[in-house]
Write a protein that holds these residues in place. Sequence first.
Motif, PDB file in Angstrom:
ATOM      1  N   GLN A   1       0.674  -1.149  -0.103  1.00  0.00           N
ATOM      2  CA  GLN A   1      -0.100  -0.011  -0.037  1.00  0.00           C
ATOM      3  C   GLN A   1       0.949   1.133   0.117  1.00  0.00           C
ATOM      4  O   GLN A   1       1.568   1.455   1.079  1.00  0.00           O
ATOM      5  N   GLY A   2       0.963   2.119  -1.162  1.00  0.00           N
ATOM      6  CA  GLY A   2       1.540   3.024  -1.215  1.00  0.00           C
ATOM      7  C   GLY A   2       0.832   4.250  -0.581  1.00  0.00           C
ATOM      8  O   GLY A   2      -0.475   4.062  -0.443  1.00  0.00           O
ATOM      9  N   PRO A   3       1.420   5.324  -0.401  1.00  0.00           N
ATOM     10  CA  PRO A   3       1.136   6.449   0.239  1.00  0.00           C
ATOM     11  C   PRO A   3      -0.334   6.904  -0.489  1.00  0.00           C
ATOM     12  O   PRO A   3      -0.181   7.228  -1.753  1.00  0.00           O
ATOM     13  N   GLY A   4      -1.360   6.963   0.232  1.00  0.00           N
ATOM     14  CA  GLY A   4      -2.838   7.605  -0.315  1.00  0.00           C
ATOM     15  C   GLY A   4      -3.295   6.498  -1.311  1.00  0.00           C
ATOM     16  O   GLY A   4      -4.371   6.941  -1.980  1.00  0.00           O
ATOM     17  N   GLN A   5      -3.010   5.322  -1.326  1.00  0.00           N
ATOM     18  CA  GLN A   5      -3.365   4.421  -2.196  1.00  0.00           C
ATOM     19  C   GLN A   5      -4.108   3.213  -1.694  1.00  0.00           C
ATOM     20  O   GLN A   5      -4.154   3.101  -0.334  1.00  0.00           O
ATOM     21  N   ASP A   6      -5.015   2.440  -2.241  1.00  0.00           N
ATOM     22  CA  ASP A   6      -5.517   1.110  -1.603  1.00  0.00           C
ATOM     23  C   ASP A   6      -4.567   0.082  -1.764  1.00  0.00           C
ATOM     24  O   ASP A   6      -3.648   0.054  -2.664  1.00  0.00           O
ATOM     25  N   PRO A   7      -4.512  -0.734  -0.982  1.00  0.00           N
ATOM     26  CA  PRO A   7      -3.969  -2.195  -1.023  1.00  0.00           C
ATOM     27  C   PRO A   7      -3.842  -2.824  -2.029  1.00  0.00           C
ATOM     28  O   PRO A   7      -4.883  -2.937  -2.936  1.00  0.00           O
ATOM     29  N   GLN A   8      -2.501  -3.188  -2.757  1.00  0.00           N
ATOM     30  CA  GLN A   8      -2.658  -3.900  -3.937  1.00  0.00           C
ATOM     31  C   GLN A   8      -2.185  -5.176  -3.683  1.00  0.00           C
ATOM     32  O   GLN A   8      -1.037  -5.452  -2.971  1.00  0.00           O
ATOM     33  N   PHE A   9      -2.575  -6.218  -4.236  1.00  0.00           N
ATOM     34  CA  PHE A   9      -2.227  -7.462  -4.020  1.00  0.00           C
ATOM     35  C   PHE A   9      -0.900  -7.986  -4.712  1.00  0.00           C
ATOM     36  O   PHE A   9      -0.697  -7.590  -5.807  1.00  0.00           O
ATOM     37  N   LEU A  10       0.099  -8.584  -3.819  1.00  0.00           N
ATOM     38  CA  LEU A  10       1.292  -8.994  -4.702  1.00  0.00           C
ATOM     39  C   LEU A  10       1.398 -10.459  -4.971  1.00  0.00           C
ATOM     40  O   LEU A  10       1.439 -11.044  -6.065  1.00  0.00           O
ATOM     41  N   ILE A  11       1.120 -11.207  -3.796  1.00  0.00           N
ATOM     42  CA  ILE A  11       1.191 -12.774  -4.186  1.00  0.00           C
ATOM     43  C   ILE A  11       0.678 -13.534  -2.808  1.00  0.00           C
ATOM     44  O   ILE A  11       0.389 -12.979  -1.802  1.00  0.00           O
ATOM     45  N   SER A  12       0.258 -14.789  -3.076  1.00  0.00           N
ATOM     46  CA  SER A  12      -0.188 -15.625  -2.242  1.00  0.00           C
ATOM     47  C   SER A  12       0.193 -17.070  -2.007  1.00  0.00           C
ATOM     48  O   SER A  12       0.561 -17.499  -3.223  1.00  0.00           O
ATOM     49  N   PHE A  13       0.037 -17.680  -1.084  1.00  0.00           N
ATOM     50  CA  PHE A  13       0.539 -18.902  -0.748  1.00  0.00           C
ATOM     51  C   PHE A  13      -0.437 -19.941  -0.357  1.00  0.00           C
ATOM     52  O   PHE A  13      -1.046 -19.362   0.952  1.00  0.00           O
ATOM     53  N   TYR A  14      -0.669 -21.171  -0.651  1.00  0.00           N
ATOM     54  CA  TYR A  14      -1.490 -22.160  -0.008  1.00  0.00           C
ATOM     55  C   TYR A  14      -0.620 -23.394   0.219  1.00  0.00           C
ATOM     56  O   TYR A  14      -0.067 -23.770  -0.742  1.00  0.00           O
ATOM     57  N   GLU A  15      -0.824 -23.655   1.645  1.00  0.00           N
ATOM     58  CA  GLU A  15       0.071 -25.045   1.660  1.00  0.00           C
ATOM     59  C   GLU A  15       1.443 -24.965   1.247  1.00  0.00           C
ATOM     60  O   GLU A  15       2.046 -26.011   0.710  1.00  0.00           O
ATOM     61  N   LYS A  16       2.180 -23.644   1.261  1.00  0.00           N
ATOM     62  CA  LYS A  16       3.508 -23.533   1.027  1.00  0.00           C
ATOM     63  C   LYS A  16       3.622 -23.524  -0.528  1.00  0.00           C
ATOM     64  O   LYS A  16       4.984 -23.409  -1.075  1.00  0.00           O
ATOM     65  N   MET A  17       2.750 -23.760  -1.474  1.00  0.00           N
ATOM     66  CA  MET A  17       2.784 -23.259  -2.877  1.00  0.00           C
ATOM     67  C   MET A  17       2.289 -22.006  -3.123  1.00  0.00           C
ATOM     68  O   MET A  17       1.204 -21.443  -2.602  1.00  0.00           O
ATOM     69  N   GLN A  18       2.858 -21.397  -4.168  1.00  0.00           N
ATOM     70  CA  GLN A  18       2.281 -20.068  -4.669  1.00  0.00           C
ATOM     71  C   GLN A  18       0.949 -20.632  -5.132  1.00  0.00           C
ATOM     72  O   GLN A  18       0.728 -21.256  -6.005  1.00  0.00           O
ATOM     73  N   SER A  19      -0.040 -19.620  -4.844  1.00  0.00           N
ATOM     74  CA  SER A  19      -1.254 -19.866  -5.178  1.00  0.00           C
ATOM     75  C   SER A  19      -1.986 -18.878  -6.166  1.00  0.00           C
ATOM     76  O   SER A  19      -2.789 -19.138  -7.091  1.00  0.00           O
ATOM     77  N   ASP A  20      -1.450 -17.477  -6.094  1.00  0.00           N
ATOM     78  CA  ASP A  20      -1.811 -16.547  -6.992  1.00  0.00           C
ATOM     79  C   ASP A  20      -0.698 -15.482  -6.978  1.00  0.00           C
ATOM     80  O   ASP A  20       0.107 -15.515  -6.038  1.00  0.00           O
ATOM     81  N   LYS A  21      -0.728 -14.772  -8.148  1.00  0.00           N
ATOM     82  CA  LYS A  21       0.212 -13.897  -8.539  1.00  0.00           C
ATOM     83  C   LYS A  21      -0.257 -12.482  -8.823  1.00  0.00           C
ATOM     84  O   LYS A  21      -1.023 -12.305  -9.831  1.00  0.00           O
ATOM     85  N   GLY A  22       0.037 -11.514  -8.203  1.00  0.00           N
ATOM     86  CA  GLY A  22      -0.565 -10.223  -8.641  1.00  0.00           C
ATOM     87  C   GLY A  22       0.696  -9.278  -9.208  1.00  0.00           C
ATOM     88  O   GLY A  22       1.510  -9.648  -9.964  1.00  0.00           O
TER      89      GLY A  22
END
Lengths: 108, 113
Positions: free
Chosen positions: B37-58
Amino acid sequence: DAKTTQPNSMESNEEEPVHLPCNHSTISGTDYIHWYRQLPSQGPEYVIHGLTSNVNNRMASLAIAEDRKSSTLILHRATLRDAAVYYCILRPYGKLTFGQGTILTVHP
Amino acid sequence: AAGVIQSPRHLIKEKRETATLKCYPIPRHDTVYWYQQGPGQDPQFLISFYEKMQSDKGSIPDRFSAQQFSDYHSELNMSSLELGDSALYFCASSQSGGSSPLHFGNGTRLTVT
């Protein structure tokens, strides 16, 4: 991701109810309607979510239109601590995608 | 109740340095998400993990990498830091399941000078 539309800002007086609207005309059948809020310099906080039926919890109520194309977050008695940015997010699963939320100002 | 723990709370680095942010999810949560989340911005998704594996990428820059470990904690590694990387970085965790809410930590404020 399906898009939501919220007013940029709303104002309320302390101890009055607040109704925060959200339009989501392109919602799909698998989208849950989630509401989060973010206080300054804090992480987003889960408020409530629902699929089709209205939902209540200790923080708020969520009223979902019958066609699911809009919803309203209801804070029954606003307090100064409720001043925050409120995000309405459609989420089938996985990540949340934050768009422009509603800045709620609560006046004493 | 236990919450998501992030460390450090504040981090100051110089350009071209590296940084490592850590996230400890709520016990029994198997999915971790990272947001910027940059100054004055909304949170932006970067990456996620499920059970130690990458599940999604932003919108995660190639200079950034992340992983989830066997104890489910996660680390976000950032190299060749740029001034524009200055932001709040939030970690969130959830149980798997479409409607399970995300629980966010209070973030790491990274300042790049």
